[in-house]
Design an enzyme around this catalytic site. Sequence first.
Site: not given
Lengths: 387, 387
Positions: A144, A166, A177, A260, A382, A387
């Site tokens: 991702t 991943k 994830t 991250e 993050n 949205t």
Amino acid sequence: MSVTAAQGFEASGVHAGLRKAAPDLALVRSVESAVGAALFTVNRVQAAPVVVSKRALAAADPQAVVVNSAVANAATGADGERAAEATAERAAELLGLEPEQVLVLSTGVIGVPLPLAKVLAGLETAAAELSSSGGASAAHAILTTDTHAKQASAVGDGFSVGGMAKGAGMIHPCLATMLAVVTTDYPLGADEADAFLRAAVAESFNAISVDGECSTNDTVVLLANGASGLDRSYETDVAFGEALHAVCADLARQIVTDGEGATVLLEIDVAGAATDGEAQAIARRIATSPLVKTAAFGHDPNWGRVLAAAGSATSNGGFARLEPDLLTVSFNGTAVFDRGAPSGSVPALDGAACRIELDLGLGSGQASYLASDLSYGYVRVNAEYHT
Amino acid sequence: MSVTAAQGFEASGVHAGLRKAAPDLALVRSVESAVGAALFTVNRVQAAPVVVSKRALAAADPQAVVVNSAVANAATGADGERAAEATAERAAELLGLEPEQVLVLSTGVIGVPLPLAKVLAGLETAAAELSSSGGASAAHAILTTDTHAKQASAVGDGFSVGGMAKGAGMIHPCLATMLAVVTTDYPLGADEADAFLRAAVAESFNAISVDGECSTNDTVVLLANGASGLDRSYETDVAFGEALHAVCADLARQIVTDGEGATVLLEIDVAGAATDGEAQAIARRIATSPLVKTAAFGHDPNWGRVLAAAGSATSNGGFARLEPDLLTVSFNGTAVFDRGAPSGSVPALDGAACRIELDLGLGSGQASYLASDLSYGYVRVNAEYHT
């Protein structure tokens, strides 16, 4: 060096159209029949592919794994489960298997329906492109926001283990994830596969932390097809266990290093605890402490924060045992807090690794943990999605 | 509006030289005898003033509190305890009390010896400057990197409650510390003071999170001197409990709002849980989730992260009960996830407040939590200090 390193495994990675340009659908299978095991997230909110794969694993020996990125198929209700089942059914049809022999893994956005038509069409291409050199393609298709593919392999005396994973990439509006698929040509029974996988995961994927979060989709799969034709013995079992652990540990480390915003790899070793369980609780607490992780980002050997984190670790509903006067804390091999008192030493921490050793001086319990630091980059990746 | 709001209390705040220019030593006392209670950090690593104050509280009714900033007097061994004891002894001498009637609180750097001579000299000035209008001076003297003083008061029918607190300010090489001193002229017995304080703290200071860390020095003190001369009844007890809670909740909210790097106040309300305990575990897990907190910083109504955090909350060694299909999540009053399915609504979160409501649809358990967001500022204040 990939999920197709072991004999009798094929893989492919294709672009099914779930992501704009990047590959997004991977297929891995054993050419002949196999056994398998899988460990899933313990989150109470479980994605549809987790639910469907658990059911499949209870019904049959797995022989193939489908992984899609971009859409997690989580919090998608009954439609989500049907989409995961339809994915397994189509893959089974293309590979001449029963649907229950196909495990389905997803990673990506929560709450968005899986674009099933694209997945089903993509599966045809993926099945057509299966090859014993397709491991790297598959490893790319499951990413991702990971910055690079994660693959590992180990060769034993007469057998191989290979894998891909991943890691922690933020997918809006969602979460990191962890997915991993590991294959081997070592001969195993289904129950044995489960036992070996649990042992390997306990000290690899279960001993890392990027941000302490537990995803709806986390899954680790092991497929074993026995294609090596090896005669097993106690010695080969030990060697296989070590090889499996090496592959899992390698992938786990790659996940943390590529976490991250990660700029520093924290290696946390706790020794001298009353029990291994309490050592693990303390190591995990240090590994998830925002104050320890920001200090690591700032290259600061901040033993005060390590002490405070250790002192607040809980294990089995109580606090992990700890005597401040017996504690020793080292950063990169230099003791900064020695049996209850500051040593006065201040080691430089200018590299990309920060090794924190904590000796509790109480017993023989020990544990290790890998973690990433907490940087501006973590906040950026993050927070800067809307949205 | 301060720790001297109630009758018969005096306070002062002076510069003892622990900090370069700012006031750093506060004294609070009841002019006449008082009773008191205190709650201390549960961290296994406890600062010397915590150890000494616990011992004092077990031996006598407290009548005065000394608070110093700049140096936490934590991880300082036997010398640290002697320094804390010497502080209490000198204050007692100056005020005509027994040493056990003086509680000592410290906040600041871990592992650095308390500059005792400066503290003892400062105490003389502090004692000389005690006054019933000294609350604000005291509130300033206990700050570290808080950006402003935190004071609160409440007036009941014939009695008053006042308080001051310091919150999450980073002190190198150390951690955030929460200290609060609350005073009242309401008449209480010592056991009653403890019971009232526990009840008030449970829903105020124990229901906030800046970064999930638990300090070596956290302390909340209540002194009650009965100077109001009130005749107690069930009704006045209820009114006092409400006033005490109001003061604690006000101070707690000020701490979160002024948390390190805080830009958004997260108000988390969990309802419909199987039990209050499970609701609290879920609220706390959401309040400490880096992914939820970075989303809040990014003004993103990220319900996927809320679900994932809730699903991984542990309570009593197991997972808090939760049925994904029954969940409803709202941001600032707008349901974004409605009984197991995305609602399609995306509320704007452009203000400084983010209210997350989670209804589990299982039972009547509920809990609330306040938290700050996770911003670049948090990383900056905690990473950009070097030893």
